[in-house]
Write an enzyme that holds these catalytic residues in place. Structure first.
Site, PDB file in Angstrom:
ATOM      1  N   ASP A  78      43.413  40.175  35.136  1.00  0.00           N
ATOM      2  CA  ASP A  78      44.178  38.910  35.465  1.00  0.00           C
ATOM      3  C   ASP A  78      43.487  37.734  34.815  1.00  0.00           C
ATOM      4  O   ASP A  78      43.734  36.586  35.157  1.00  0.00           O
ATOM      5  CB  ASP A  78      44.626  38.475  36.847  1.00  0.00           C
ATOM      6  N   SER A  79      42.153  38.019  34.491  1.00  0.00           N
ATOM      7  CA  SER A  79      41.382  37.106  33.734  1.00  0.00           C
ATOM      8  C   SER A  79      41.981  36.363  32.648  1.00  0.00           C
ATOM      9  O   SER A  79      41.651  35.343  32.011  1.00  0.00           O
ATOM     10  CB  SER A  79      39.831  37.560  33.504  1.00  0.00           C
ATOM     11  N   ASP A 136      45.917  45.078  36.037  1.00  0.00           N
ATOM     12  CA  ASP A 136      45.450  44.124  37.296  1.00  0.00           C
ATOM     13  C   ASP A 136      46.821  43.811  37.930  1.00  0.00           C
ATOM     14  O   ASP A 136      47.718  43.422  37.223  1.00  0.00           O
ATOM     15  CB  ASP A 136      44.663  42.876  37.065  1.00  0.00           C
ATOM     16  N   LYS A 141      44.696  47.974  39.349  1.00  0.00           N
ATOM     17  CA  LYS A 141      43.664  47.508  39.995  1.00  0.00           C
ATOM     18  C   LYS A 141      44.042  46.666  41.010  1.00  0.00           C
ATOM     19  O   LYS A 141      44.921  45.641  40.365  1.00  0.00           O
ATOM     20  CB  LYS A 141      42.635  47.176  39.093  1.00  0.00           C
ATOM     21  N   GLU A 201      42.753  43.556  44.211  1.00  0.00           N
ATOM     22  CA  GLU A 201      41.340  43.184  44.776  1.00  0.00           C
ATOM     23  C   GLU A 201      41.461  43.553  46.191  1.00  0.00           C
ATOM     24  O   GLU A 201      42.642  43.285  46.941  1.00  0.00           O
ATOM     25  CB  GLU A 201      41.265  41.509  44.514  1.00  0.00           C
ATOM     26  N   GLU A 231      31.959  43.237  41.663  1.00  0.00           N
ATOM     27  CA  GLU A 231      31.841  41.988  41.027  1.00  0.00           C
ATOM     28  C   GLU A 231      30.670  41.010  41.453  1.00  0.00           C
ATOM     29  O   GLU A 231      30.987  40.915  42.971  1.00  0.00           O
ATOM     30  CB  GLU A 231      33.184  41.479  40.612  1.00  0.00           C
TER      31      GLU A 231
END
Ligand code: KIV
Length: 277
Positions: free
Chosen positions: A50-51, A89, A119, A121, A188
């Site tokens: 999602d960057s 993501d 993925k 978080e 991270e």
């Protein structure tokens, strides 16, 4: 919309899972089919991060990224790759509300992109959701340490785990999501001793970003790595190319040629076939 699906013989989720403690896993982000096809022969794992919100859309955080954006970019990367495993993501707000919300949206991502896994978080607070998804056929990669979707609660993008309490929490987050069923964990923005402890604490591979060589693999944002994103460059990034300045030079040369009427030249024009055309 249904997805094309992955080619036979590509690197699967169980292949990534088996790489614990073996050859380092090589991973990069990708958001487009042409970039994916350039990178694919050289890497094991794509993370469609999602960057994309910051790198591709110019947002100032990842929070504005939508499920539709992730599906569009995920499907493009699947179309552009033959060999590497593709993980997409889950964006902010698409999985935190409930297990059923997470399942519905993760299933949509899997169906509409053809990716191998999703993925998300989070540590222990996401464990029940991860268990729910993995028990129902959705492979999940975890993400602990610096979690950009929590930038507002974490108070910025600083490295995590320098203090004992925070370090202990990150290790127990990693263990808890491993128990819940993740096949791999992105770690991270943590200091080297903590990256080593997390990697030793879990039996699934850790993929580090700003987390030292102590992880089982490494990921970088491709645009950082090749010099295509210059808003800021985190100190943990190594530049392997300067494509940004090549693009700028090409645009400058093109502009000069157009203004001087040197482009298009005869070889760039359609040929006249007969007197009437
Ligand atoms: O969004 C992203 O690019 C990520 C990286 C850590 C892979 O999550």
């Amino acid at each position: 919309m249904s997805a094309a699906g992955r080619k036979k013989g590509h690197i699967t989720v169980p292949h990534i899972r088996e790489r614990k403690g073996a050859d380092p896993i090589v991973s990069l982000t990708a958001y487009s089919a042409p970039m994916a096809s350039l990178l694919d022969p050289h890497i094991d794992l794509f993370i469609v991060g999602d960057s994309v919100g910051m790198v591709f859309y110019g947002m100032d955080s990842t929070l504005g990224v939508t499920l539709e954006m992730m599906i569009g970019h995920g499907a493009a990367v699947v179309r552009g790759s033959e060999k590497a495993c593709v993980v997409v993501d889950m964006p902010f707000g698409s999985y935190q509300e409930s297990e059923s919300q997470a399942f519905r949206n993760a299933a949509k991502v899997m169906q509409e992109t053809g990716c191998d896994a999703v993925k998300l978080e989070g540590g222990m607070e996401m464990a029940d959701t991860i268990a729910f998804l993995t028990a129902r056929g959705i492979p999940v990669m975890g993400h602990v340490g610096l979690m950009p979707q929590s930038v507002n609660t974490l108070g910025g993008y600083r490295a995590r785990g320098r203090g004992k309490a925070e370090a202990t929490k990150i290790i127990s987050d990693a263990r808890t999501i491993e128990d819940a069923g993740v096949f791999s964990i992105v770690v991270e923005g943590v200091v080297e001793p903590l990256a080593r402890k997390v990697t030793n604490a879990v039996a699934v591979p850790t993929i580090g970003i700003g987390a030292s060589a102590e992880c089982d693999g490494q990921v970088l944002v491709t645009e950082d790595m090749v010099g295509l994103f210059n808003d800021f460059t985190p100190s943990f990034v190594k530049r392997y190319g300067e494509l940004g300045s090549l693009v700028a030079k090409a645009a400058e040369a093109y502009g000069k040629d157009v203004r001087a009427r040197r482009f298009p030249a005869a070889e760039h024009c359609f040929k006249v076939k007969n007197n009437n055309s």
